[in-house]
Design a protein around this motif. Structure first.
Motif, PDB file in Angstrom:
ATOM      1  N   VAL A  73       0.839  -1.209   0.000  1.00 19.43           N
ATOM      2  CA  VAL A  73       0.000   0.000   0.000  1.00 19.43           C
ATOM      3  C   VAL A  73       0.868   1.251   0.000  1.00 19.43           C
ATOM      4  CG1 VAL A  73      -1.716   1.306   1.310  1.00 19.43           C
ATOM      5  CG2 VAL A  73      -1.928  -1.171   1.108  1.00 19.43           C
ATOM      6  N   VAL A  74       1.952   1.245   0.780  1.00 21.74           N
ATOM      7  CA  VAL A  74       2.866   2.387   0.805  1.00 21.74           C
ATOM      8  C   VAL A  74       3.479   2.601  -0.580  1.00 21.74           C
ATOM      9  CG1 VAL A  74       5.031   3.265   1.750  1.00 21.74           C
ATOM     10  CG2 VAL A  74       3.365   2.198   3.266  1.00 21.74           C
ATOM     11  N   ALA A  75       3.877   1.501  -1.230  1.00 15.07           N
ATOM     12  CA  ALA A  75       4.458   1.624  -2.571  1.00 15.07           C
ATOM     13  C   ALA A  75       3.452   2.201  -3.555  1.00 15.07           C
ATOM     14  CB  ALA A  75       4.947   0.253  -3.043  1.00 15.07           C
ATOM     15  N   VAL A  76       2.203   1.761  -3.481  1.00 16.31           N
ATOM     16  CA  VAL A  76       1.177   2.290  -4.379  1.00 16.31           C
ATOM     17  C   VAL A  76       0.912   3.766  -4.083  1.00 16.31           C
ATOM     18  CG1 VAL A  76      -1.224   2.076  -5.114  1.00 16.31           C
ATOM     19  CG2 VAL A  76       0.126   0.029  -4.685  1.00 16.31           C
ATOM     20  N   SER A  77       0.970   4.151  -2.794  1.00 18.91           N
ATOM     21  CA  SER A  77       0.737   5.560  -2.448  1.00 18.91           C
ATOM     22  C   SER A  77       1.825   6.476  -2.983  1.00 18.91           C
ATOM     23  CB  SER A  77       0.640   5.706  -0.929  1.00 18.91           C
ATOM     24  OG  SER A  77       1.904   5.511  -0.309  1.00 18.91           O
ATOM     25  N   LEU A  78       2.993   5.931  -3.280  1.00 19.93           N
ATOM     26  CA  LEU A  78       4.093   6.715  -3.841  1.00 19.93           C
ATOM     27  C   LEU A  78       4.177   6.586  -5.358  1.00 19.93           C
ATOM     28  CD1 LEU A  78       6.850   5.921  -1.185  1.00 19.93           C
ATOM     29  CD2 LEU A  78       5.448   7.981  -1.356  1.00 19.93           C
ATOM     30  N   SER A  79       3.154   5.981  -5.958  1.00 18.14           N
ATOM     31  CA  SER A  79       3.131   5.803  -7.404  1.00 18.14           C
ATOM     32  C   SER A  79       2.470   7.005  -8.075  1.00 18.14           C
ATOM     33  CB  SER A  79       2.380   4.511  -7.772  1.00 18.14           C
ATOM     34  OG  SER A  79       2.959   3.395  -7.128  1.00 18.14           O
ATOM     35  N   THR A  80       2.474   6.972  -9.388  1.00 20.95           N
ATOM     36  CA  THR A  80       1.871   8.031 -10.199  1.00 20.95           C
ATOM     37  C   THR A  80       0.667   7.472 -10.937  1.00 20.95           C
ATOM     38  OG1 THR A  80       4.050   9.055 -10.505  1.00 20.95           O
ATOM     39  CG2 THR A  80       2.282   9.746 -11.991  1.00 20.95           C
ATOM     40  N   LYS A  81      -0.451   8.173 -10.872  1.00 19.36           N
ATOM     41  CA  LYS A  81      -1.660   7.703 -11.529  1.00 19.36           C
ATOM     42  C   LYS A  81      -1.466   7.679 -13.040  1.00 19.36           C
ATOM     43  CE  LYS A  81      -6.593   8.636 -12.107  1.00 19.36           C
ATOM     44  NZ  LYS A  81      -7.730   9.536 -11.805  1.00 19.36           N
ATOM     45  N   GLU A  82      -1.997   6.615 -13.656  1.00 23.90           N
ATOM     46  CA  GLU A  82      -1.896   6.470 -15.104  1.00 23.90           C
ATOM     47  C   GLU A  82      -3.039   5.589 -15.584  1.00 23.90           C
ATOM     48  OE1 GLU A  82       1.849   5.710 -17.911  1.00 23.90           O
ATOM     49  OE2 GLU A  82       1.106   3.872 -16.984  1.00 23.90           O
ATOM     50  N   LEU A  83      -3.593   5.889 -16.724  1.00 22.19           N
ATOM     51  CA  LEU A  83      -4.630   5.058 -17.303  1.00 22.19           C
ATOM     52  C   LEU A  83      -4.029   3.749 -17.772  1.00 22.19           C
ATOM     53  CD1 LEU A  83      -6.663   7.680 -19.383  1.00 22.19           C
ATOM     54  CD2 LEU A  83      -7.196   6.739 -17.121  1.00 22.19           C
ATOM     55  N   GLY A  84      -4.577   2.666 -17.304  1.00 18.64           N
ATOM     56  CA  GLY A  84      -4.054   1.362 -17.688  1.00 18.64           C
ATOM     57  C   GLY A  84      -4.410   0.327 -16.645  1.00 18.64           C
ATOM     58  N   THR A  85      -3.757  -0.805 -16.718  1.00 17.17           N
ATOM     59  CA  THR A  85      -3.950  -1.888 -15.765  1.00 17.17           C
ATOM     60  C   THR A  85      -2.582  -2.378 -15.321  1.00 17.17           C
ATOM     61  OG1 THR A  85      -5.976  -2.560 -16.930  1.00 17.17           O
ATOM     62  CG2 THR A  85      -5.019  -4.130 -15.384  1.00 17.17           C
TER      63      THR A  85
END
Length: 301
Positions: free
Chosen positions: A39-51
């Protein structure tokens, strides 16, 4: 020197002890620590259209690993007042619900402890009996009770206490009522376990020294039952803060709670990084008081 058989048995016993201690830690690592790190890793990610709908903070560029965390998700939580309102409202509802559970649960636990020993199993069974029914069904039942044409309004109209149906559903008090109903056993059971272990001789000694029953309760029973109060309060407060089902079914648009915000960010806005940042901040908000209470209990011991 000890015989070889005794030494071997002790070694086997030590091995079983280590294994028994290792299993809970392995469970916590596998089902708490690792998911939290994800969850921490996802919170530091960048939103992007895709899967999936985000770009992870650690990625390969030209065959070279590159770490590029995006802290803008946490900054976005500070810029939008919606999240602060949701956090504060969730804490308020959880605190009110916890105090209500304590006010109802302490007398009930105390009454069960003071009841004859042959009746206690039946009383405890009645406390946990609602768990035999689906949680979702029990919450839906409150919709039928609190609706404008529900049972409660029908009773009030029949008694003549009101001239028109009251607005009971889709309100914050309905959310508090649902949480108190759902989590009250989590308050009663720790209190019962603590009160049952109290030595009756302490109250007898207080009575012999001239202490009245009310004073003996305030000076002896209540202080010694504080561990049960803290345990029950945490078992109610922590899940109540992040509750989603009860506010969604019994609350209205004004009852904004953080569980509903996380749901909307994940499934409506498909913004997994922001939703994960909301979840991480919520966990930090909850874990700090828990650590403080644990340290306070250690100092008291």
């Amino acid at each position: 020197m000890l015989p070889a058989t005794v030494t071997a048995r002790r070694r086997r016993g030590d091995g079983f002890t280590r294994l028994a201690l290792l299993l809970p830690y392995a469970w916590l690592v596998a089902f708490l620590l690792l998911p939290f790190l994800v969850v921490v890793a996802v919170s530091l990610s960048t939103k992007e259209l895709g899967t999936p709908p985000f770009v992870p903070p650690l990625r390969l560029e030209g065959g070279v690993p590159r770490l590029a965390p995006d802290f803008g998700n946490y900054a976005y939580l500070l810029d939008d007042p919606l999240y602060a309102v949701a956090y504060l409202n969730s804490l308020k509802v959880a605190l009110i619900s916890t105090l209500a559970c304590l006010a109802l649960g302490y007398p009930m636990a105390y009454a069960i402890v003071r009841a004859p020993a042959r009746r206690r199993p039946l009383l405890l069974t009645l406390i946990i009996l609602p768990f035999w029914t689906s949680f979702l069904i029990r919450v839906y039942a409150w919709i039928g009770i609190l609706a404008p044409n529900g049972l409660l309004n029908a009773l009030l109209l029949w008694l003549g206490w009101t001239g028109e149906p009251l607005v009971l559903l889709s309100t914050e008090p309905a959310v508090v009522l649902g949480i108190v109903y759902s989590y009250l056993p989590f308050m009663i059971l720790p209190l019962y376990a603590t009160l049952e272990r109290l030595d009756p001789a302490l109250l007898e000694a207080a009575s012999d020294l001239g202490c009245r029953p009310a004073a003996a309760f305030l000076r002896v029973t209540l202080p010694l039952s504080l561990p049960g109060v803290v345990a029950g309060s945490m078992l109610v407060f922590v899940p109540a803060v992040g509750e989603f089902v009860i506010p969604d079914l019994l609350g209205g648009t004004d009852s904004l709670m953080i569980g509903k915000v996380v749901w909307d960010e994940f499934f409506s806005n498909t913004d997994w990084p922001v939703a994960s940042a909301v979840a991480v901040v919520l966990l930090l908000v909850l874990i700090l008081p828990l650590l403080w209470l644990q340290r306070l209990q250690g100092d008291r011991r």
